[in-house]
Enzyme design. Structure first.
Site, PDB file in Angstrom:
ATOM      1  N   SER A  27       0.825  -1.204   0.000  1.00 57.87           N
ATOM      2  CA  SER A  27       0.000   0.000   0.000  1.00 57.87           C
ATOM      3  C   SER A  27       0.863   1.260   0.000  1.00 57.87           C
ATOM      4  O   SER A  27       0.428   2.306  -0.439  1.00 57.87           O
ATOM      5  CB  SER A  27      -0.954  -0.025   1.194  1.00 57.87           C
ATOM      6  OG  SER A  27      -0.223  -0.243   2.369  1.00 57.87           O
TER       7      SER A  27
ATOM      8  N   SER B  87       4.509   0.924  -0.710  1.00 55.88           N
ATOM      9  CA  SER B  87       5.854   0.512  -1.107  1.00 55.88           C
ATOM     10  C   SER B  87       5.827  -0.268  -2.412  1.00 55.88           C
ATOM     11  O   SER B  87       4.783  -0.761  -2.829  1.00 55.88           O
ATOM     12  CB  SER B  87       6.449  -0.384  -0.023  1.00 55.88           C
ATOM     13  OG  SER B  87       5.694  -1.581   0.057  1.00 55.88           O
TER      14      SER B  87
ATOM     15  N   LYS C  36      12.458  -3.555  -0.475  1.00 60.83           N
ATOM     16  CA  LYS C  36      11.204  -2.810  -0.351  1.00 60.83           C
ATOM     17  C   LYS C  36      11.551  -1.324  -0.346  1.00 60.83           C
ATOM     18  O   LYS C  36      12.333  -0.867   0.487  1.00 60.83           O
ATOM     19  CB  LYS C  36      10.525  -3.223   0.957  1.00 60.83           C
ATOM     20  CG  LYS C  36       9.189  -2.605   1.199  1.00 60.83           C
ATOM     21  CD  LYS C  36       8.521  -3.360   2.346  1.00 60.83           C
ATOM     22  CE  LYS C  36       7.187  -2.797   2.700  1.00 60.83           C
ATOM     23  NZ  LYS C  36       6.401  -3.719   3.494  1.00 60.83           N
TER      24      LYS C  36
ATOM     25  N   TYR D 141      15.069 -12.887  -0.268  1.00 59.26           N
ATOM     26  CA  TYR D 141      14.112 -12.999  -1.375  1.00 59.26           C
ATOM     27  C   TYR D 141      13.400 -14.344  -1.297  1.00 59.26           C
ATOM     28  O   TYR D 141      14.038 -15.394  -1.340  1.00 59.26           O
ATOM     29  CB  TYR D 141      14.877 -12.859  -2.699  1.00 59.26           C
ATOM     30  CG  TYR D 141      14.060 -13.149  -3.932  1.00 59.26           C
ATOM     31  CD1 TYR D 141      12.763 -12.642  -4.071  1.00 59.26           C
ATOM     32  CD2 TYR D 141      14.592 -13.904  -4.983  1.00 59.26           C
ATOM     33  CE1 TYR D 141      12.014 -12.900  -5.210  1.00 59.26           C
ATOM     34  CE2 TYR D 141      13.863 -14.152  -6.134  1.00 59.26           C
ATOM     35  CZ  TYR D 141      12.574 -13.654  -6.232  1.00 59.26           C
ATOM     36  OH  TYR D 141      11.844 -13.911  -7.358  1.00 59.26           O
ATOM     37  N   ALA D 142      12.090 -14.291  -1.143  1.00 57.69           N
ATOM     38  CA  ALA D 142      11.295 -15.529  -1.132  1.00 57.69           C
ATOM     39  C   ALA D 142      10.879 -15.804  -2.576  1.00 57.69           C
ATOM     40  O   ALA D 142       9.928 -15.227  -3.084  1.00 57.69           O
ATOM     41  CB  ALA D 142      10.089 -15.376  -0.215  1.00 57.69           C
TER      42      ALA D 142
ATOM     43  N   ASP E  64       3.871 -15.867  -2.724  1.00 55.81           N
ATOM     44  CA  ASP E  64       3.089 -16.108  -1.510  1.00 55.81           C
ATOM     45  C   ASP E  64       2.157 -17.297  -1.684  1.00 55.81           C
ATOM     46  O   ASP E  64       2.003 -17.847  -2.778  1.00 55.81           O
ATOM     47  CB  ASP E  64       2.341 -14.835  -1.072  1.00 55.81           C
ATOM     48  CG  ASP E  64       1.252 -14.414  -2.044  1.00 55.81           C
ATOM     49  OD1 ASP E  64       0.173 -15.049  -2.010  1.00 55.81           O
ATOM     50  OD2 ASP E  64       1.457 -13.474  -2.837  1.00 55.81           O
TER      51      ASP E  64
ATOM     52  N   ASP F 276      -1.570  -9.511  11.176  1.00 46.83           N
ATOM     53  CA  ASP F 276      -2.080  -9.468   9.794  1.00 46.83           C
ATOM     54  C   ASP F 276      -1.706 -10.756   9.070  1.00 46.83           C
ATOM     55  O   ASP F 276      -1.288 -10.749   7.921  1.00 46.83           O
ATOM     56  CB  ASP F 276      -1.526  -8.243   9.059  1.00 46.83           C
ATOM     57  CG  ASP F 276      -2.281  -7.962   7.754  1.00 46.83           C
ATOM     58  OD1 ASP F 276      -3.389  -8.519   7.580  1.00 46.83           O
ATOM     59  OD2 ASP F 276      -1.765  -7.204   6.923  1.00 46.83           O
TER      60      ASP F 276
ATOM     61  N   GLU G 243      -1.477 -14.237   1.836  1.00 46.41           N
ATOM     62  CA  GLU G 243      -0.622 -13.309   1.062  1.00 46.41           C
ATOM     63  C   GLU G 243       0.649 -12.945   1.827  1.00 46.41           C
ATOM     64  O   GLU G 243       1.628 -12.510   1.226  1.00 46.41           O
ATOM     65  CB  GLU G 243      -1.342 -11.998   0.746  1.00 46.41           C
ATOM     66  CG  GLU G 243      -2.495 -12.110  -0.216  1.00 46.41           C
ATOM     67  CD  GLU G 243      -3.822 -12.165   0.517  1.00 46.41           C
ATOM     68  OE1 GLU G 243      -3.957 -12.991   1.462  1.00 46.41           O
ATOM     69  OE2 GLU G 243      -4.720 -11.407   0.151  1.00 46.41           O
TER      70      GLU G 243
ATOM     71  N   ASP H 223       5.655  -9.168   6.094  1.00 48.29           N
ATOM     72  CA  ASP H 223       4.759  -8.024   6.307  1.00 48.29           C
ATOM     73  C   ASP H 223       4.430  -7.808   7.784  1.00 48.29           C
ATOM     74  O   ASP H 223       3.367  -8.210   8.279  1.00 48.29           O
ATOM     75  CB  ASP H 223       3.465  -8.203   5.493  1.00 48.29           C
ATOM     76  CG  ASP H 223       2.702  -6.875   5.409  1.00 48.29           C
ATOM     77  OD1 ASP H 223       3.205  -5.881   5.956  1.00 48.29           O
ATOM     78  OD2 ASP H 223       1.619  -6.856   4.815  1.00 48.29           O
TER      79      ASP H 223
HETATM   80  N1  LIG Z   1      11.036 -10.810   0.819  1.00 54.25           N
HETATM   81  C1  LIG Z   1      10.214 -10.933  -0.211  1.00 54.25           C
HETATM   82  N2  LIG Z   1      10.432 -11.872  -1.150  1.00 54.25           N
HETATM   83  C2  LIG Z   1       9.600 -12.005  -2.203  1.00 54.25           C
HETATM   84  N3  LIG Z   1       8.507 -11.245  -2.405  1.00 54.25           N
HETATM   85  C3  LIG Z   1       8.249 -10.285  -1.505  1.00 54.25           C
HETATM   86  C4  LIG Z   1       9.068 -10.076  -0.366  1.00 54.25           C
HETATM   87  N4  LIG Z   1       8.543  -9.066   0.348  1.00 54.25           N
HETATM   88  C5  LIG Z   1       7.444  -8.660  -0.291  1.00 54.25           C
HETATM   89  N5  LIG Z   1       7.256  -9.385  -1.413  1.00 54.25           N
HETATM   90  C6  LIG Z   1       6.170  -9.253  -2.381  1.00 54.25           C
HETATM   91  O1  LIG Z   1       5.811  -7.905  -2.447  1.00 54.25           O
HETATM   92  C7  LIG Z   1       4.432  -7.745  -2.100  1.00 54.25           C
HETATM   93  C8  LIG Z   1       4.276  -6.437  -1.364  1.00 54.25           C
HETATM   94  O2  LIG Z   1       4.933  -6.542  -0.134  1.00 54.25           O
HETATM   95  P1  LIG Z   1       4.739  -5.470   1.001  1.00 54.25           P
HETATM   96  O3  LIG Z   1       5.190  -6.040   2.287  1.00 54.25           O
HETATM   97  O4  LIG Z   1       5.321  -4.177   0.618  1.00 54.25           O
HETATM   98  O5  LIG Z   1       3.258  -5.148   0.873  1.00 54.25           O
HETATM   99  P2  LIG Z   1       1.995  -5.733   1.524  1.00 54.25           P
HETATM  100  O6  LIG Z   1       2.279  -7.074   2.074  1.00 54.25           O
HETATM  101  O7  LIG Z   1       0.910  -5.602   0.557  1.00 54.25           O
HETATM  102  O8  LIG Z   1       1.934  -4.715   2.672  1.00 54.25           O
HETATM  103  P3  LIG Z   1       0.864  -3.701   3.064  1.00 54.25           P
HETATM  104  O9  LIG Z   1      -0.338  -4.553   3.379  1.00 54.25           O
HETATM  105  O10 LIG Z   1       1.525  -3.132   4.235  1.00 54.25           O
HETATM  106  O11 LIG Z   1       0.691  -2.783   1.942  1.00 54.25           O
HETATM  107  C9  LIG Z   1       4.088  -8.968  -1.292  1.00 54.25           C
HETATM  108  O12 LIG Z   1       2.723  -9.284  -1.399  1.00 54.25           O
HETATM  109  C10 LIG Z   1       4.966 -10.031  -1.914  1.00 54.25           C
HETATM  110  O13 LIG Z   1       4.319 -10.592  -3.040  1.00 54.25           O
END
Ligand SMILES: Nc1ncnc2c1ncn2[C@@H]1O[C@H](COP(=O)(O)OP(=O)(O)OP(=O)(O)O)[C@@H](O)[C@H]1O
Length: 572
Positions: free
Chosen positions: A103, A105, A122, A175-176, A180, A219, A223, A237
């Protein structure tokens, strides 16, 4: 410009780097190859260091937030463990494709130029964080990730370092690679018991670790459960997390007031579908909220959809507060008992909350019989396999139907071609079960253009379905049950020239959707009634109540070969 001293970020961005980010944002392919991994260790930030103004290029070396120790990097060494130390900034990374959007980033795949190691970085726009009042959220995420990264657990995304420039904040994380959990549930419809047991077991272990450290996630949802290169989980997250100072004090034993269940839509943290009743009513802060979310996730793994669903958020909250949800037929009986013990309104009565150490009462629940929680992280995860719903006693269809071995997922192309009789030989040589008497073939595919036009005209005049298929010639149609997890809907499935696979609501006569065609589309008969249509992003689980699954598979496969002129290929 707001002062971001609170975050003690370190680093500098050059103007050319800004354009690199812009370019990366529009990039669609990653040009990276996986490299051998080197050990990188995060040190906690020195307590006395703070930045007071946004760093400028000339101040690069003067501000330190987190120190990244790079094994074998050739830099100066720390006194205590003789590891080389490097301060990181954006120039240390090559930014690749966007792998996610949050939201506030954007998450990039990036490569450390010193170690060749891939990271997820991020990137948060400071202005946006200020505008949307997300400072607290960013701070929480950083604090929780710092604690977890130093705790040595492999069950969480690891934070390697953070830095900032004038406009942005950067979180360098592990890096995953496998994304998800949600697309996996959506792809197969729902997980089988072994898969659900394994992944919920890993989530439980993550919660034990988290709660031991007095951190609540708040949370938890599919996802936010990421999967690494070995398909083990990495919880991510932590923007909604809460670090409890005194866990016992922090737990308010007040139960929500059932006489006044007035949820306020903006008053909770987390995601509506997984939020616990006590978070909604703001009366309790306790790790037990994460156990509620675990119950929702176990339900979703098995049923395919979360337990509480509604178009309106208000109705959704009401359902949560009234425990208003149902178990579809075929829901595994042990899993049902477990979910029922987790989805309990009183946070103090949820299974596990009275355990002294770990969540032993959850671990010893019959659903987890035979699962060794302590070795999960070194166990090869079971392949993600769809749950085949059974009867109300919870028996899986797999045991009800005698599905020949060669019809298990992974059926190779030769088997499929033979089974469908597309190699000119009898399919009976590969099918031990009796083959249903085939219906008369439509033969439309083999008609010439004039005959097809004639047929189309006939359908236009005589078929009530014609108006739903965008003027395309229907080659085959029939009623099927289209499943999403354990939830089934009766649909009119229509295979048309194009090709298209439309499905419509037979009662309201409305088009509901289309199974996307591509050369990778593959059919897989499970038995005489059930067949899968695999597409790159989803497996459609279809059941022909009349038992003509093989016919459907044959027609779809013929259409594919006819359209793309290729022999069947495996859809991965
Ligand atoms: N370490 C990671 N490795 C792989 N993919 C990632 C990683 N971190 C985040 N992501 C991907 O980026 C997406 C966005 O991550 P981020 O944590 O910024 O947002 P979010 O989970 O939607 O958070 P928010 O709900 O706070 O907006 C995740 O849904 C995931 O698919």
């Amino acid at each position: 410009m707001e002062n971001f001293a609170l975050y003690t970020y370190d680093g500098i961005i050059s103007s050319s780097f800004s354009s690199q980010i812009a370019a990366a944002k529009s990039s669609t392919t990653a040009a990276f190859h996986h490299q051998p991994q080197q050990q990188i260790v995060v040190m906690p930030p020195p307590p006395t260091m703070q930045t007071t103004t946004p760093p400028t290029p000339s101040s690069q070396a003067t501000q330190t937030s987190q120190v990244v120790q790079v094994n074998g990097g050739g830099q100066s060494l720390t006194a205590n463990n003789m590891m080389p130390v490097t301060k990181r900034n954006p120039k240390d990374y090559i930014f690749g494709k966007v792998i996610g959007e949050g939201s506030y980033s954007t998450v990039y795949l990036a490569k450390d130029i010193h170690t060749n190691r891939e990271h997820a970085i991020k990137v948060c726009e400071k202005q946006q964080i200020i505008r949307e009042k997300k400072r607290e959220q960013v701070r929480r995420e950083k604090d929780a990730l710092n604690i977890l990264s130093n705790s040595g657990s492999s069950l969480f995304v690891k934070l390697y370092c953070t830095f900032q420039d004038a406009e942005r904040l950067y979180f360098v994380m592990s890096y995953a690679k496998n994304g998800d959990l949600l697309p996996y549930i959506n792809k197969v419809g729902s997980f089988d018991s072994a898969c659900t047991r394994f992944y919920s077991g890993e989530i439980l272990r993550a919660l034990e670790h988290l709660h031991d450290l007095n951190i609540m996630h708040r949370d938890l949802k599919p996802e936010n459960i990421l999967l690494d290169h070995n398909m083990h989980i990495k919880v991510a997250d932590f923007g909604c997390s809460k670090i409890l100072e005194q866990p016992a004090d922090a737990v308010d034993n007040t139960i929500l007031d059932e006489n006044n269940p007035r949820p306020r839509s903006n008053s909770f943290v987390g995601t509506a579908q997984y939020v616990s009743p006590e978070l909604l009513t703001e009366k309790t802060i306790s790790p037990s909220s994460d156990l509620w979310a675990l119950g929702c996730i176990i339900y979703q793994m098995i049923a395919g959809l979360p337990p509480f669903r509604s178009r309106s958020e208000y109705m959704l909250f009401k359902k949560i507060l009234n425990l208003d949800y149902v178990y579809p037929d075929g829901f595994n009986a042990d899993a049902k008992d477990l979910v029922q013990k987790l989805l309990v309104l009183d946070p103090n009565e949820r299974l596990g909350t009275k355990d002294d150490q770990r969540y032993t009462s959850i671990r010893s629940h019959p659903f987890y019989k035979g699962l060794d929680f302590d070795t999960l992280h070194v166990t090869t995860p079971p392949p993600i396999y769809p749950y085949l719903p059974g009867n109300s006693e919870g028996q899986e269809l797999r045991s009800q139907y005698r599905v020949p071995d060669h019809l298990e997922p992974g059926l190779d192309d030769k088997q499929l071609t033979r089974l469908l009789g597309l190699d000119g030989q009898s399919s009976s040589t590969t099918t031990p079960a009796p083959v249903p008497r085939p219906r008369k073939r439509s033969g439309i595919l083999h008609m010439n253009d004039e005959e097809k036009q004639h047929q189309l005209h006939q359908q236009k005049c005589n078929s009530k379905w014609h108006s739903l298929v965008e003027g395309n010639l229907i080659v085959k149609q029939g009623l099927v049950d289209k499943r999403k997890g354990l939830f089934a809907r009766r649909r009119m499935l229509m295979l048309t020239m194009g090709p298209h696979l439309y499905y419509a609501d037979p009662v309201n006569m409305t088009l509901k959707g289309e199974i996307p065609w591509s050369p990778q589309l593959r059919v897989e008969p499970k038995n005489f009634r059930i067949f899968f249509v695999h597409t790159p992003n989803r497996t459609y689980y279809l059941e022909d109540p009349e038992g003509f699954a093989l016919e459907w598979c044959k027609a779809i496969e013929e259409m594919r070969v006819n359209t793309y002129g290729v022999s069947p290929t495996t859809c991965t």
